[in-house]
Every structure is written in structure tokens, then in C-alpha cells.
Design an enzyme around this catalytic site. Structure first.
Site, PDB file in Angstrom:
ATOM      1  N   CYS A 176      -3.945  12.617  13.569  1.00 51.29           N
ATOM      2  CA  CYS A 176      -4.829  11.462  13.570  1.00 51.29           C
ATOM      3  C   CYS A 176      -4.581  10.691  14.852  1.00 51.29           C
ATOM      4  O   CYS A 176      -3.794  11.122  15.698  1.00 51.29           O
ATOM      5  CB  CYS A 176      -4.631  10.589  12.337  1.00 51.29           C
TER       6      CYS A 176
ATOM      7  N   ASP B  33       4.758   0.366  12.044  1.00 53.79           N
ATOM      8  CA  ASP B  33       3.526  -0.262  11.541  1.00 53.79           C
ATOM      9  C   ASP B  33       3.396  -1.727  11.963  1.00 53.79           C
ATOM     10  O   ASP B  33       2.384  -2.372  11.645  1.00 53.79           O
ATOM     11  CB  ASP B  33       3.452  -0.143  10.007  1.00 53.79           C
TER      12      ASP B  33
ATOM     13  N   ARG C 162      -8.784   0.091   4.859  1.00 56.49           N
ATOM     14  CA  ARG C 162      -7.857   1.035   4.221  1.00 56.49           C
ATOM     15  C   ARG C 162      -6.551   0.341   3.864  1.00 56.49           C
ATOM     16  O   ARG C 162      -5.850   0.773   2.949  1.00 56.49           O
ATOM     17  CB  ARG C 162      -7.557   2.199   5.170  1.00 56.49           C
TER      18      ARG C 162
ATOM     19  N   ARG D 262       1.431  14.330  13.683  1.00 53.99           N
ATOM     20  CA  ARG D 262       1.761  14.163  12.275  1.00 53.99           C
ATOM     21  C   ARG D 262       1.878  15.466  11.464  1.00 53.99           C
ATOM     22  O   ARG D 262       1.091  15.734  10.550  1.00 53.99           O
ATOM     23  CB  ARG D 262       0.785  13.173  11.622  1.00 53.99           C
TER      24      ARG D 262
ATOM     25  N   LYS E 177       0.841  -1.212   0.000  1.00 56.62           N
ATOM     26  CA  LYS E 177       0.000   0.000   0.000  1.00 56.62           C
ATOM     27  C   LYS E 177       0.872   1.257   0.000  1.00 56.62           C
ATOM     28  O   LYS E 177       0.666   2.166  -0.796  1.00 56.62           O
ATOM     29  CB  LYS E 177      -0.896   0.001   1.249  1.00 56.62           C
ATOM     30  N   ASN E 178       1.855   1.290   0.898  1.00 52.97           N
ATOM     31  CA  ASN E 178       2.613   2.530   1.074  1.00 52.97           C
ATOM     32  C   ASN E 178       3.649   2.761  -0.025  1.00 52.97           C
ATOM     33  O   ASN E 178       4.275   3.817  -0.074  1.00 52.97           O
ATOM     34  CB  ASN E 178       3.260   2.568   2.464  1.00 52.97           C
TER      35      ASN E 178
HETATM   36  C1  EPZ Z   1       4.439   6.831   6.563  1.00 52.82           C
HETATM   37  O1  EPZ Z   1       3.758   7.916   7.166  1.00 52.82           O
HETATM   38  C2  EPZ Z   1       3.441   5.715   6.407  1.00 52.82           C
HETATM   39  N1  EPZ Z   1       2.347   6.168   5.555  1.00 52.82           N
HETATM   40  C3  EPZ Z   1       2.935   5.266   7.775  1.00 52.82           C
HETATM   41  O2  EPZ Z   1       2.092   4.137   7.598  1.00 52.82           O
HETATM   42  C4  EPZ Z   1       4.128   4.856   8.642  1.00 52.82           C
HETATM   43  O3  EPZ Z   1       3.670   4.541   9.945  1.00 52.82           O
HETATM   44  C5  EPZ Z   1       5.140   5.992   8.702  1.00 52.82           C
HETATM   45  O4  EPZ Z   1       5.529   6.392   7.363  1.00 52.82           O
HETATM   46  C6  EPZ Z   1       6.415   5.617   9.452  1.00 52.82           C
HETATM   47  O5  EPZ Z   1       7.016   4.520   8.846  1.00 52.82           O
HETATM   48  C7  EPZ Z   1       2.478   6.123   4.232  1.00 52.82           C
HETATM   49  O6  EPZ Z   1       3.497   5.736   3.687  1.00 52.82           O
HETATM   50  C8  EPZ Z   1       1.295   6.541   3.428  1.00 52.82           C
HETATM   51  P1  EPZ Z   1       6.800   9.959   8.563  1.00 52.82           P
HETATM   52  P2  EPZ Z   1       4.418   9.364   7.180  1.00 52.82           P
HETATM   53  O7  EPZ Z   1       6.732  11.275   7.908  1.00 52.82           O
HETATM   54  O8  EPZ Z   1       5.225   9.559   5.974  1.00 52.82           O
HETATM   55  C9  EPZ Z   1       7.629  13.164  11.996  1.00 52.82           C
HETATM   56  C10 EPZ Z   1       0.173   2.785   7.905  1.00 52.82           C
HETATM   57  O9  EPZ Z   1      -0.376   2.227   8.890  1.00 52.82           O
HETATM   58  N2  EPZ Z   1       7.452  14.190  10.950  1.00 52.82           N
HETATM   59  O10 EPZ Z   1       7.880   9.037   8.138  1.00 52.82           O
HETATM   60  O11 EPZ Z   1       3.348  10.336   7.474  1.00 52.82           O
HETATM   61  C11 EPZ Z   1       6.363  12.391  12.274  1.00 52.82           C
HETATM   62  O12 EPZ Z   1       5.513  13.081  13.164  1.00 52.82           O
HETATM   63  C12 EPZ Z   1       0.715   4.200   8.018  1.00 52.82           C
HETATM   64  O13 EPZ Z   1       0.262   2.245   6.795  1.00 52.82           O
HETATM   65  C13 EPZ Z   1       7.722  15.503  11.255  1.00 52.82           C
HETATM   66  O14 EPZ Z   1       8.091  15.855  12.389  1.00 52.82           O
HETATM   67  O15 EPZ Z   1       5.385   9.237   8.427  1.00 52.82           O
HETATM   68  C14 EPZ Z   1       6.909  11.094  12.817  1.00 52.82           C
HETATM   69  O16 EPZ Z   1       7.259  11.263  14.163  1.00 52.82           O
HETATM   70  C15 EPZ Z   1       0.440   4.834   9.346  1.00 52.82           C
HETATM   71  N3  EPZ Z   1       7.548  16.441  10.285  1.00 52.82           N
HETATM   72  C16 EPZ Z   1       8.177  10.890  12.006  1.00 52.82           C
HETATM   73  O17 EPZ Z   1       8.508  12.188  11.485  1.00 52.82           O
HETATM   74  C17 EPZ Z   1       7.149  16.111   9.016  1.00 52.82           C
HETATM   75  O18 EPZ Z   1       7.032  17.010   8.166  1.00 52.82           O
HETATM   76  C18 EPZ Z   1       8.065   9.909  10.860  1.00 52.82           C
HETATM   77  O19 EPZ Z   1       6.869  10.175  10.126  1.00 52.82           O
HETATM   78  C19 EPZ Z   1       6.909  14.775   8.721  1.00 52.82           C
HETATM   79  C20 EPZ Z   1       7.059  13.831   9.701  1.00 52.82           C
END
Ligand code: EPZ
Length: 421
Positions: free
Chosen positions: A117, A308, A400, A122, A22-23
């Protein structure tokens, strides 16, 4: 409204085929905004997130057509609309992946801020920082990220945040940079297999990206991308979920279409807990146990333990023989499933960003509520081993990210069904 009803105590046996990731599918589909001509993306899972993104892309002028065999064809037909509205973006955060391609190709984007969420706050500040470094002007107004650019220029960008790299942030900056003038270097880039898959897709379409799979991505801007045929990697989180489902029931299952090289941390911890995992080619054999050893787990960016998989491990460790510690370093509040596991008889308490899991002899069936996608999987897994019947409510999260989960578990021998409430 529907619920899942699981009767616990039936070991899983047989074969299950793992779907495409998916991702990986979501950012690759979004990246088709950049492409001139038709792309055929194979192994795309049939999920509500994919359907929602297809709708967003259609509104953005990308014609999407799903063929019967899991292939989606995508082709840009009209570049006039650049808005991804709140109603759609709020149902799936992955749709933020249209931001980079829109700015990179059309020079304009208006994408709803995804907001927080249930798994945490996020933010998207790193996405914005990276796009601004490339020369985009970004404002946030009335809940929308509004970007414009008069030709992006390559530069060096550090994308690390308080919890390390960002997956979709790296995707957005990489996709914006492929058509930019000159060279972009992304430091502290996410190394996740899904980010690698996006980079490989872009390269096949004519991009020049190197350093794929490392924390430093180098992108030499090109003039245009062309349509390609590309196959999405297997979903490592779906594979890990089935592995734990098979193991916890004391069963023996074979996973087909799985990339164990993407799952080192998960397999290491499963083996440490007493699960047997072996593979031949793209097949993987998993054999459970009647007793599991406790673990210390810390979620980290790839190649560390994926956040995840945290909830699914919590289900397994809730019946381990001793006390486990699970520390969440990516989304520190991603523990809502713990209260539901405790309703099923688990003995877990949260201390800061850790869950202290005291293994109990057995879980018992209960009515529980799924709070997010992986929490839903955790509760299904717990239900498979609990004594009696578990009813899982609020299934839209599950749909989802998991295609026909209950049908595939049924085929493995689980007593599980979906019923109308
Ligand atoms: C991706 O989310 C995945 N979603 C998530 O999968 C997954 O849990 C996550 O990566 C971590 O592996 C998709 O790929 C669609 P991040 P993403 O930006 O990209 C912080 C599932 O269940 N951060 O890597 O949104 C953030 O708060 C989902 O399939 C900032 O501070 O995650 C977190 O602590 C849920 N500023 C960390 O970085 C930003 O601008 C990593 O988040 C962006 C992120």
C-alpha cells in the site's frame, strides 16, 4: 466525492472524548471466530474499517450486530465458509487478522494477500512463518494465502523481522496458538497496547496467555473459548492526533477516555517541543504554544514513537523554531504526506529514511491530496494552523480510522466542514 475545507487560525478549546482503538477492535473482532457463544465488545469505534471487517465476518458465518452505544455483539453461527475475498481485504489490511483464528478454529483459511500500500511493501512472511511453525500448511496461490491444519501444536517461534516485531503478525500467531495443543512461546512478540488488549480479551474468554506486554508471549493451549463482555482500550493514535491538533493551534483542550500510560513516547516529545500535557485519571489537558522547539524523532516498535504518529508530528514540526529530523524505522517510505505539506509552504526534504524538517514561520492553505489514513490527519492538522483555506481531497482514508473528525474538531472551535465536490 467529498472534501474537507479548513480555515486556519482558530485555536481549539473544550473537551473531546477519545474513541475505542481501531487497531485493537479489529483483531479482537476477528478473534471472535475462535469463540463459542456470544461476545459483547464495547467501545468499538464507528469506522469504515470496522464496517468492512463486520461484513467479512458475516460472510465467514459470524453474526455481528452493532448496538447504539458503540457495542458490537458477535457470535459464530456457521463455520462452513473460510474465504476472505480480495475485494474486501484489499480495502483494509487489518482484515488479515482473520487468518490466525480461521486456521486455529476451523483448520482452514483462504485469505486474500493484502499486498502493498502507499506506506510501503508490507509483506506477511512472518505471519506465514509463525503459522507454519504451529503445524499449518500454507501455500500462496493466485493472490490468496491458503492454509490448512490438522490440529496445531505449540512450539517456540521467533517473530522478529527486518524492522523488529510485527503487530498483526503477533495477533495472528497468538490467535492460532490459543486452541493449539501444548505450549507456544512467541519470541520478539509485538508489545503494542493493541496486542495486549487482544491477549486480555482472549484470556477473559478462557485462553491462557502470559507475558502480555513483553516481547515473550507464552500461550498454553486450551480446548475452547467462551463468549465474554469486553471493553476496548482508548485509541492512543486518535488521542495523539487531537493533542497535536489542539497544540498547533495554540489552544487548550481536554481529552476524555485516554490512557497516557500507552503514550509515553508521544507525550515526551510533545513536552520537549513546548506543549504542556498533564492528566488526572482518564482525562488529559493539553495546552499549545505560539512557538515550538524542533525535535529529533525516530519511529520504533512500542514503547517507542509510533509510526502512526509520524505524519502528525511532521505537521507540528513544519512550523517549529529550527530544524527537526524525523526518521522512519518501521515503514521507511511512509513520507508521501511530505510533498503535500511542502505544497502548503513547509520546507521538508527526504534523505533516505529521514525527513529533514526546517521550520517555517507559517503554512499557507492549499489544495492537497490525502494518501493514507495518518497522512490525512496530518493535512487536517496543518490546515488548522495554515493561513487561509486548505482543501483536503480523497477522504476515504480518513474515514477508515477517524470517526467524525471534522464534527469533533468543529465542536472544539475549528472552522472545518465536509462538502460535496
Ligand atoms: C499495524 O500494521 C497497524 N495496523 C498499522 O496501523 C501500524 O502502522 C503498524 O502495525 C505498525 O505499528 C493494524 O493494527 C491493523 P507490522 P501491521 O506488521 O501489523 C514488517 C494505521 O494507520 N513486516 O507491525 O501490518 C513490515 O513491513 C495502520 O492504523 C515484515 O517484514 O504492521 C514493517 O516494516 C497503518 N513481515 C514492520 O514489519 C511481516 O510478515 C512492522 O509492521 C509483517 C511485517
Amino acid at each position: 466525492m467529498e472534501k474537507i475545507v479548513v480555515e486556519g487560525g482558530h485555536p481549539l478549546h473544550g473537551n473531546v472524548r477519545i474513541n475505542g482503538s481501531k487497531n485493537a477492535a479489529l483483531p479482537i473482532m476477528a478473534a471472535c471466530i475462535l469463540v463459542n457463544g456470544k461476545s459483547r465488545i464495547k467501545n468499538v469505534p464507528y469506522l469504515t474499517d470496522v464496517k468492512t471487517l463486520s461484513e467479512i465476518l458475516s460472510d465467514l458465518g459470524v453474526k455481528t450486530k452493532r448496538l447504539k452505544d458503540g457495542t458490537i455483539e458477535l457470535e459464530v453461527q456457521d463455520e462452513s465458509n473460510v474465504t476472505a475475498p480480495y475485494e474486501q481485504v484489499s480495502t483494509m489490511r487489518g482484515s488479515i487478522c482473520v487468518l490466525g483464528p480461521l486456521i486455529g478454529k476451523r483448520g482452514e483459511a483462504k485469505v486474500a494477500e493484502p499486498g502493498g500500500c502507499v506506506i510501503g511493501v508490507r509483506p506477511v512472511d512472518l505471519h506465514i512463518k509463525g503459522l507454519e511453525a504451529l503445524g499449518a500448511r500454507i501455500i500462496t496461490e493466485k493472490g490468496y494465502i491458503i492454509g490448512s491444519a490438522n490440529g496445531l501444536r505449540g512450539t517456540e517461534i521467533y517473530l522478529g523481522g527486518p524492522h523488529g516485531s510485527t503487530v498483526t503478525g503477533t495477533c495472528n500467531v497468538m490467535t492460532a496458538a490459543v486452541l493449539a495443543k501444548g505450549k507456544t512461546v512467541i519470541k520478539c512478540a509485538a508489545c503494542e497496547p493493541e496486542v495486549q488488549d487482544l491477549a486480555n480479551f482472549l484470556n477473559k474468554a478462557g485462553a491462557k496467555i502470559s507475558g502480555i506486554g513483553t516481547s515473550e508471549l507464552v500461550i498454553e493451549g486450551v480446548k475452547e473459548l467462551h463468549g465474554v463482555e469486553y471493553e476496548i482500550i482508548p485509541d492512543r493514535i486518535e488521542a495523539g492526533t487531537f493533542m497535536i491538533a489542539g497544540a498547533i493551534t495554540g489552544g487548550e483542550i481536554t481529552l476524555e477516555n485516554v490512557r497516557l500510560d500507552h503514550m509515553t513516547a508521544v507525550v515526551e516529545k510533545l513536552v520537549e517541543s513546548g506543549v504542556s500535557v498533564s492528566n488526572v485519571g482518564e482525562k488529559c489537558f493539553v495546552k499549545g504554544n505560539d512557538e515550538f522547539r524542533p525535535l529529533t524523532i525516530t519511529t520504533l516498535p512500542y514503547p517507542g514513537m509510533p509510526t502512526d504518529m509520524q505524519a502528525q508530528f511532521a505537521a507540528l514540526l513544519s512550523i517549529a523554531n529550527g530544524t527537526s529530523i524525523i526518521t522512519e524505522k518501521i515503514f521507511p517510505n511512509r513520507f508521501i504526506h511530505i510533498a503535500e505539506l511542502n505544497r502548503m509552504g513547509a520546507d521538508i526534504h527526504i534523505e533516505g529514511t529521514s525527513a529533514i524538517v526546517k521550520g517555517v514561520r507559517k503554512l499557507s492553505g492549499a489544495q492537497v491530496m490525502a494518501s493514507d489514513l495518518r497522512a490525512s490527519a496530518c493535512l487536517v492538522i496543518a490546515g488548522l494552523v495554515a493561513e487561509g483555506t486548505t482543501e483536503i481531497h480523497r477522504l476515504y482514508h480518513l474515514d477508515r480510522g477517524y470517526e467524525k473528525l471534522e464534527e469533533r474538531l468543529s465542536a472544539l472551535g475549528a472552522k472545518i466542514s465536509r462538502v460535496e465536490v
